[in-house]
Design a protein around this motif. Structure first.
Motif, short mmCIF file in Angstrom:
data_model
loop_
_atom_site.label_atom_id
_atom_site.label_comp_id
_atom_site.label_asym_id
_atom_site.label_seq_id
_atom_site.Cartn_x
_atom_site.Cartn_y
_atom_site.Cartn_z
N PRO A 101 92.24 67.88 10.12
CA PRO A 101 93.39 68.27 9.29
C PRO A 101 93.73 67.23 8.24
N LEU A 144 98.22 69.17 17.11
CA LEU A 144 98.95 69.68 15.95
C LEU A 144 100.03 70.67 16.34
N ALA A 202 99.18 74.46 13.67
CA ALA A 202 97.87 75.11 13.59
C ALA A 202 98.02 76.61 13.71
N LEU A 253 91.88 74.88 11.74
CA LEU A 253 92.70 73.83 12.33
C LEU A 253 92.66 73.90 13.85
N TYR A 295 86.39 67.49 18.72
CA TYR A 295 86.56 68.36 17.56
C TYR A 295 85.28 68.42 16.72
N ASP A 346 94.07 79.76 7.40
CA ASP A 346 93.19 78.62 7.72
C ASP A 346 92.80 78.73 9.19
N SER A 393 92.70 72.29 6.54
CA SER A 393 91.51 71.76 7.20
C SER A 393 90.41 71.40 6.21
N ALA A 404 99.04 78.33 10.47
CA ALA A 404 98.00 78.44 9.45
C ALA A 404 97.12 79.66 9.63
N GLU A 444 87.39 71.08 11.61
CA GLU A 444 88.74 71.16 12.16
C GLU A 444 89.64 70.02 11.69
N LYS A 457 93.50 74.13 17.62
CA LYS A 457 94.63 74.76 18.28
C LYS A 457 94.88 74.08 19.62
N PHE A 485 99.38 71.12 7.35
CA PHE A 485 98.03 70.62 7.14
C PHE A 485 97.11 71.70 6.61
#
Length: 953
Positions: free
Chosen positions: A605, A532, A536, A526, A599, A523, A552, A539, A603, A528, A550
């Motif tokens: 989550p 999180l 992140a 997410l 964001y 993923d 995304s 993922a 992104e 960074k 999570f």
């Protein structure tokens, strides 16, 4: 930049530099410095503007994902330091030539390795996080009769592209608004008087052009010779067009479009007389009548469920000879609706095409292209032998978002249908046996019937078993069923068995996509950062993705929106485009460490376990896997993205509120009021992001060596997911509201923007404040404090007319009643709300004073109830849903405000092209006061600071 797109930009820039309509009068009046249109286009980050004009705002069509990458590289927008060039812009030089969008603002994910671009996207392909074979695995495990769950051959060939854009100059809310401003304010009526409406329609059908040498589809050849064989007539054969090689493919790999025709069928002269040969199915009634004519074309754009743009159209045609109705079977046969496709281009046609008339160049270039599908047709015959035909059209993307499921399983679907049949059978018997009986005597019937009405009961084995047990307990009432007693009891037992099968199959499906999406694929979306943390990072690696808590929105929408749409075979490419959250969305205030505005939507989550619960609920609620893409997207947006206590939120989530209260020795039952008050306090500063989804299907922009027919036949679906409050207008909204966070000064605004991810937005605001200050030394004042002027706290002190001048200089404006205005009529009506009325009743009689000029005593504009507006104008083909404008009605009240386009209606008839739009007050969905309402408080602060400075010396 392609030819027509380039002509539009050049002509618009030339017109912006001109003195405009009435320029000579302004010169004579000594007001030559008055700007005719805003500087919005020049104020943009110029590299982002170039990219937007090529990708988002290109009126010629759409680029493929690979062509986007090549365009960015050819424009030199891909190199540089992330730290130095991340969306930053020098306030003294808004054009900022050193800003390179793909160094932080954009990420492009393509199917092929090496075609992805951006700091995050570089190492990944779309298949690395959205596997093509996931649906094949779902089908293999849940439906052994079919090799795949969706039409699978096309899914392996139709590419998916994902583009994420955080910059506020790259957003549907501001696309083409500068060009619309030029159109609305700078075109003389004389030039419009020389124009006629332009309409071009290309039909693409699945019917072959010829069958055994005879014309089969609609074409000039068939109109001329009917179904006579033309095997040896090469000239006649050229009058019919075959399908393009770039046509989308059916699931069996065959071309979806085998023939096409265009406006030639509607502009045939009467001298083009058809042959009256003996092989015609029906003899011609009047061979000297023209074939067909178009009487009108209407387009309407409306929001659906408040989230998605729905675009539909109606094409009205006259067939002048009823005996030729069979020759246009492709338009009226229901079997053809699913394969017909229309590419429609509309706008204005100006006679000056030499390039020497800039008005002509601008109007001829400003045309809209989009693809539609036929969903219905109706026809009626008149006494004159003509047939009136109305084709109901739907934008292709909208149509397939409702007809396509996120995944399918025939076994699960069959199990759901079986449960439905059993339920209907039982309820039918109960209804028959309950006739003529008192309700108290059949309470068991009522309880059973109510239980069978709920999907949350019939699809859960334990609840079905509970229904059966409770029903059997009422032996006396069960006996009322008489001979149907055994049938009902057996049906309830069968229902329990089928519901268990349903649960087992559903579990298999969910386990499959959990394995594929949450354990076997990465993923890259997410965020960074500290919001999180390591989750992140987990993922992004296959070895640790299982540990990530999570998933995304970007990954979910690629798998459950883009892949299913690609698998239908209706498109040559599917593109997902995610944009940034507005700086005004989410929680506001000084204590917000991670504002939502930093964001992009991809992104966002979502907790994996919560998403699994959501899928469980949707499958159960639908009685199978027939969950449409539009339903899925709406559910995710409403229940996850717009939820205040998301993983990106800084305020205390609800469970921690409960925990804090119980730790103090109080119980939830006795302290429920405290919990509600605390939650209310937490959400007070939260503004839900107004997420919108827009589908558009465009032809491909032709490249070198590609024919026009090949480019037009290709269909590229673009799915835009954006925040309606995002865009350059956010800075103006904050300026107008004089600090909407504190409702007192611009202090909160400055603090919010100082932490803003989008530094260009901060620069845009700073530039407007400088303009206000330069317009008059007293227009912007620093707030006074005990220690003297505040360093970063400003107060607006400006007349309404002066403020509007500043706004017009920096933001696209539509002025009603101005010279050169295209608006033919305007209306506005107050927004009716019981909440707003209650506020006004409390204020009634407290401060009724106003001056003889109609303004308030402090000189500010009269505050009125927020209003929606509707405009009727000369046809504007490029106006779109959700675009934002400052609309100056010249009322001297707060009705002169920033609005966004809510609905659009175009109507083209011979010699006439009009557009009607309804506008929604930008702030009406979140608060009742207009942007200008807070200027009252700002004025009081000005007076207070002046009094204080006088008394303190």
């Amino acid at each position: 930049m392609t030819r027509k797109n380039r002509r539009l930009r050049i002509a618009a820039n030339t017109l912006r530099k001109s003195s405009g309509v009435g320029g000579a009068f302004r010169q004579l009046a000594g007001n030559s410095t008055a700007a005719v249109v805003s500087e919005a286009d020049a104020n943009k980050n110029q590299n982002v503007r170039r990219l937007s004009e090529e990708i988002l705002e290109n009126i010629d069509g759409a680029l493929t994902g690979k062509e986007m990458m090549q365009k960015a590289e050819s424009e030199g927008l891909t190199e540089g330091s992330y730290a130095e060039k991340l969306l930053s812009v020098d306030s003294d030089s808004p054009a900022g030539s050193s800003n390179l969008p793909f160094d932080g603002a954009f990420d492009l994910y393509n199917e092929e390795a090496g075609d992805s671009l951006g700091l995050n996207a570089g190492p990944y392909t779309v298949s690395s996080f959205a596997p093509v074979n996931m649906y094949a695995k779902l089908a293999k495990e849940n439906n052994k009769q079919a090799p795949v769950a969706l039409p699978g051959k096309a899914s392996n060939k139709v590419p998916v592209t994902v583009l994420t854009a955080k910059h506020f100059d790259f957003c549907p809310t501001t696309s083409l608004t500068s060009e619309i401003e030029v159109f609305a304010n700078l075109i003389p009526s004389y030039e419009f008087s020389r124009c006629v409406p332009f309409l071009d329609i290309q039909f693409f059908t699945a019917t072959k052009a010829f069958s055994n040498g005879r014309p089969l589809s609609i074409s000039l050849a068939r109109a001329l010779v009917g179904n006579k064989s033309v095997a040896g007539e090469l000239g006649t054969q050229q009058l019919a067009r075959d399908g393009s090689e770039s046509s989308a493919l059916n699931s069996n790999g065959t071309k979806r479009h085998n023939s096409s025709f265009g406006m030639e069928m509607f502009t045939l002269p009467q001298t083009y007389t058809p042959l009256r040969n003996s092989e015609r199915v029906v003899p011609l009634l009047d061979p000297f009548r023209p074939f067909m004519s178009i009487t009108s074309f209407d387009v309407s754009v409306v929001p659906a469920a408040g989230l998605m743009e729905k675009k539909k159209a109606k094409l009205s045609i006259i067939l002048h000879d009823r005996s030729r109705l069979h020759e246009i079977a492709e338009l009226i046969r229901p079997e053809n609706y699913g394969t017909n496709e229309l590419l429609i281009e509309y706008g204005w046609s100006h006679p000056d095409k030499s390039g020497r008339n800039v008005y002509g160049s601008f109007l001829n270039a400003m045309r809209q292209k989009e693809k539609f599908a036929v969903v219905n047709s109706s026809f009626s015959m008149g006494n004159n032998g003509e047939v009136n035909i109305d084709l109901d059209l739907f934008a292709k993307g909208n149509l397939h978002s409702e007809r396509t499921s996120i995944f399918q399983s025939k076994n699960l679907q069959d199990s759901g249908k079986t449960i439905g049949k059993i339920t209907s059978k039982i309820r039918g018997i109960l209804k028959d046996r309950a006739k003529g009986k008192m309700r108290k005597d059949i309470s068991a019937f009522v309880s059973l019937d109510e239980g069978l009405m709920s999907n949350s009961t019939v699809f859960i084995p334990d609840k079905v078993a509970e229904l059966l047990t409770n029903f059997e307990k009422e032996a006396s009432q069960v006996d009322l069923l008489e001979k149907d007693k055994s049938i009902v009891l057996k049906a309830l037992k069968d229902l329990r068995v089928e519901s268990q099968k349903f649960v087992t199959k559903k579990k298999q499906i969910i386990e499959t996509f959990i394995t594929e999406l949450m354990e076997n694929t990465v993923d890259p979306f997410l965020p960074k950062n500290d919001a999180l943390g390591k989750m992140a990072d987990d993922a992004t690696e296959l070895s640790t993705v299982k540990n990530a808590m999570f998933i995304s929105v970007g990954k979910l929408f690629t798998n459950f929106v883009a892949r299913p749409l690609a698998s239908t075979g209706n498109f040559s490419e599917v593109q997902l485009m995610f944009y940034g959250f507005s700086s005004q969305s989410g929680f506001q205030g000084d204590n917000v460490l991670f504002p939502l505005g930093r964001y992009s939507i991809d992104e966002f989550p979502i907790n994996k376990s919560e998403f699994v619960d959501a899928i469980n609920f949707m499958i159960q609620n639908s009685g199978g896997t027939n969950i449409s893409i539009s339903t899925f997207m709406s559910w995710v947006i409403k229940n996850f993205i717009q939820y205040p206590f998301s993983p990106l939120s800084d305020p205390t989530p609800p469970e921690d509120v409960y925990a804090a209260i119980t730790e103090k020795g109080r119980t939830l039952d006795t302290d429920d009021k405290s919990v509600k008050e605390k939650l209310k306090e937490l959400t007070k500063s939260f503004r839900a992001p107004k997420i919108q989804v827009m589908f558009e299907t465009l032809p491909k922009i032709g490249q070198a060596g590609e024919t026009v027919q090949d480019a037009d036949s290709a269909s590229i679906l673009r799915v835009h997911v954006y925040d309606n409050h995002n865009g350059r207008q956010a800075a103006f909204a904050k300026m107008l509201s004089a600090g909407s966070d504190t409702l007192d000064t611009i202090k909160g605004l400055n603090k919010n923007l100082s932490k803003s991810y989008n530094k260009d937005e901060k620069a845009a605001l700073a530039k407007q404040l400088e303009k206000i200050s330069s317009a008059g030394g007293s227009l912007v004042k620093k707030a006074k404090s005990e220690d003297g002027p505040s360093k970063n706290e400003w107060i607006l002190s400006i007349s309404f007319n002066d403020l509007k001048k500043v706004i017009r200089q920096g933001y696209p404006t539509i002025t009603y009643g101005a010279e050169g205005s295209i608006i033919t009529s305007a209306r506005f009506a107050s927004i009716q709300s019981s909440g707003y009325k209650n506020v006004q009743l409390k204020r009634f009689g407290k401060d009724p004073s106003r001056t003889a000029k109609g303004t308030q005593p402090n000189g500010l504009p009269l505050q009125v109830q927020p209003a929606d507006a509707s405009l009727t104008m000369l046809g504007c083909p490029i106006i779109r849903y959700a675009q934002h404008f400052f609309v100056d009605f010249g009322t001297g009240t707060s009705v002169d405000d920033v609005y966004y386009v809510k609905t659009v209606n175009h109507r083209i008839t011979p010699g006439s092209f009009t557009t009607s739009v309804s506008l929604y007050n930008r702030n009406a969905d979140g608060q009742f006061e207009s942007f200008l309402a807070t200027l009252n408080k700002a004025q009081k602060l000005v007076e207070g600071s002046e009094d204080k400075s006088n008394t303190t010396g």
